[in-house]
Design an enzyme around this catalytic site. Structure first.
Site, PDB file in Angstrom:
ATOM      1  N   TRP A 136     165.138  99.618  52.785  1.00 41.52           N
ATOM      2  CA  TRP A 136     164.117  98.938  53.596  1.00 41.52           C
ATOM      3  C   TRP A 136     163.739  99.736  54.840  1.00 41.52           C
ATOM      4  O   TRP A 136     162.833  99.358  55.569  1.00 41.52           O
ATOM      5  CB  TRP A 136     164.588  97.534  53.983  1.00 41.52           C
ATOM      6  CG  TRP A 136     165.986  97.465  54.494  1.00 41.52           C
ATOM      7  CD1 TRP A 136     166.408  97.630  55.782  1.00 41.52           C
ATOM      8  CD2 TRP A 136     167.160  97.211  53.716  1.00 41.52           C
ATOM      9  NE1 TRP A 136     167.769  97.510  55.863  1.00 41.52           N
ATOM     10  CE2 TRP A 136     168.264  97.241  54.610  1.00 41.52           C
ATOM     11  CE3 TRP A 136     167.397  96.966  52.367  1.00 41.52           C
ATOM     12  CZ2 TRP A 136     169.571  97.021  54.192  1.00 41.52           C
ATOM     13  CZ3 TRP A 136     168.698  96.749  51.953  1.00 41.52           C
ATOM     14  CH2 TRP A 136     169.768  96.772  52.844  1.00 41.52           C
ATOM     15  N   GLU A 155     165.758  91.362  55.849  1.00 39.76           N
ATOM     16  CA  GLU A 155     166.422  90.587  56.898  1.00 39.76           C
ATOM     17  C   GLU A 155     166.859  89.215  56.390  1.00 39.76           C
ATOM     18  O   GLU A 155     167.915  88.711  56.772  1.00 39.76           O
ATOM     19  CB  GLU A 155     165.509  90.448  58.123  1.00 39.76           C
ATOM     20  CG  GLU A 155     165.333  91.728  58.921  1.00 39.76           C
ATOM     21  CD  GLU A 155     166.645  92.266  59.489  1.00 39.76           C
ATOM     22  OE1 GLU A 155     167.607  91.477  59.662  1.00 39.76           O
ATOM     23  OE2 GLU A 155     166.718  93.477  59.750  1.00 39.76           O
ATOM     24  N   CYS A 162     186.374 102.672  69.254  1.00 39.39           N
ATOM     25  CA  CYS A 162     185.867 102.957  70.599  1.00 39.39           C
ATOM     26  C   CYS A 162     185.757 104.456  70.889  1.00 39.39           C
ATOM     27  O   CYS A 162     184.857 104.890  71.613  1.00 39.39           O
ATOM     28  CB  CYS A 162     186.750 102.283  71.645  1.00 39.39           C
ATOM     29  SG  CYS A 162     186.737 100.478  71.521  1.00 39.39           S
ATOM     30  N   THR A 178     180.216  77.607  53.063  1.00 38.35           N
ATOM     31  CA  THR A 178     180.557  77.644  54.483  1.00 38.35           C
ATOM     32  C   THR A 178     181.321  76.395  54.897  1.00 38.35           C
ATOM     33  O   THR A 178     182.271  76.460  55.668  1.00 38.35           O
ATOM     34  CB  THR A 178     179.265  77.755  55.333  1.00 38.35           C
ATOM     35  OG1 THR A 178     178.481  78.831  54.834  1.00 38.35           O
ATOM     36  CG2 THR A 178     179.586  78.010  56.790  1.00 38.35           C
TER      37      THR A 178
END
Length: 369
Positions: free
Chosen positions: A33, A46, A208, A313
């Protein structure tokens, strides 16, 4: 001055933008995309990426846009075909809303995804995140696109300790992104934040030392990157015990049932099933009574063949699976009878795809010499 403004004043926002965007332009993944940033394809991607991992989405996206390459193609498509193309991705209300929205785009906007924030945001199923993501990526509009990834990244960058599970917290992050977002390259900025959250600033073990914006990160400086974001735990999902049956007739045709047009898994197909109760009757006995009362069906029913678990869910289905041969049927108006080949054309929820696979494996075993 509020707390957020104070945190923003401590940051070199322009340098943060430059560091993030240059990293994204150098390291971004090749995703289908991203090839031409066509607004319709960005929108489809999306919607698919909500609740679903990138690796899972890629083959679905490619098949979907091949079958429905334009707004018009999806708007004019039969819902059964659209649901079948979505089969396995789950959260089917996403694609129903998408098809409703593209119908409006075809009718009201000449098939062009509207670049206006109010127009696009007014379409069915387009929430603040989808609006920001599509308009910033496809039309280069400097609009926040705040999802879980972005909240995680920015909670660490700015040391924000508000609970991201609470809807009101989203506005804090939207305000932060409005201050941070590049007006020249909003597409690269928003995608950079998403990419950073997906690849570097991950939930449990952030990398990090590889982070391009490490020098801007308050959580890294304070050693709190593993404590952020703050997210309260969801309630445990409820459990529903069920029994389902793969019913065939003497010709090998299979009986299937269409779910209601509203509610969970609306308009998908499934095998006859019921919610079972603990008590005097066994699941098999409850199934026999259900088939008789609901469909007027008498059948030879197997013993328990296995159990399929499917987790939503908010809910877990534990489905006991049986097979049966129809002896007599008085009312088939609530059922559809199809061949095994025809059955492949219908969209089934994942739980019932597993049931059909179980039936196929059992048939293969019984047919073996």
């Amino acid at each position: 001055m509020n707390v957020l403004e104070d945190k923003l004043k401590q940051k070199d926002i322009q340098q943060f933008r430059d560091d993030l965007i240059s990293w994204f332009e150098r390291e971004q993944r090749v995703l289908p995309w991203r090839e031409d940033q066509d607004p319709y394809k960005v929108w489809v991607s999306e919607v698919m990426l909500q609740q679903t991992r990138v690796e899972t989405v890629i083959p679905y996206f490619l098949r979907f846009v091949e079958q429905f390459p334009t707004v018009e193609a999806l708007a004019d498509a039969d819902e059964e075909k659209v649901l079948k193309a979505w089969e396995g991705l789950g959260y089917y209300s996403r694609v129903r809303n998408l098809q409703s929205a593209v119908k409006e785009v075809k009718q009201e906007y000449g098939g062009i995804v509207p670049p206006d924030e109010k127009d696009f945001g007014g379409l069915k199923g387009v929430g603040p995140y989808t609006k920001g993501a599509v308009l910033s990526i496809a039309y280069n509009k400097p609009i926040p696109a705040v999802d879980g990834n972005v909240m995680r990244v920015m909670s660490r960058i700015l040391s924000i300790w508000d609970d991201i599970a609470k809807p009101k917290t989203r506005t804090i992050f939207e305000d932060a992104i409005r201050a941070f977002i590049s007006k020249e390259k909003p597409s690269e900025f928003n995608q950079g934040l998403m990419e950073l959250g997906a690849l570097i600033c991950t939930p449990k073990s952030p990398s990090c030392l590889l982070c391009p914006v490490q020098q801007h990160c308050s959580a890294f400086e304070e050693g709190t990157e593993r404590e952020l974001p703050v997210k309260s735990k969801k309630k445990k999902p409820g459990i529903k015990t069920m029994a389902a049956i793969v019913l065939t007739d003497e010709d090998g045709q299979v009986y299937i049932h269409k779910r209601p047009s509203k509610g969970l898994l609306a308009n998908l197909w499934e095998f006859p099933n019921l919610e079972t109760q603990k008590g005097i009757k066994t699941e098999r006995e409850q199934l026999i009574a259900f088939l008789e009362n609901e469909y007027g069906i008498q059948a030879d029913i197997s013993d328990l063949q296995g159990v399929v678990e499917h987790v939503f869910t908010h809910l877990v289905w534990n489905i006991s699976v049986f097979f049966g041969k129809v002896k007599q049927v008085s009312d088939t108006s609530k059922l559809k009878k199809v061949t095994k080949e025809e059955l492949e054309q219908f969209a089934f929820p994942v739980s019932h795809q597993k049931i059909w696979k179980m039936a196929g494996e059992a048939a293969a075993i019984s047919a073996a010499p």
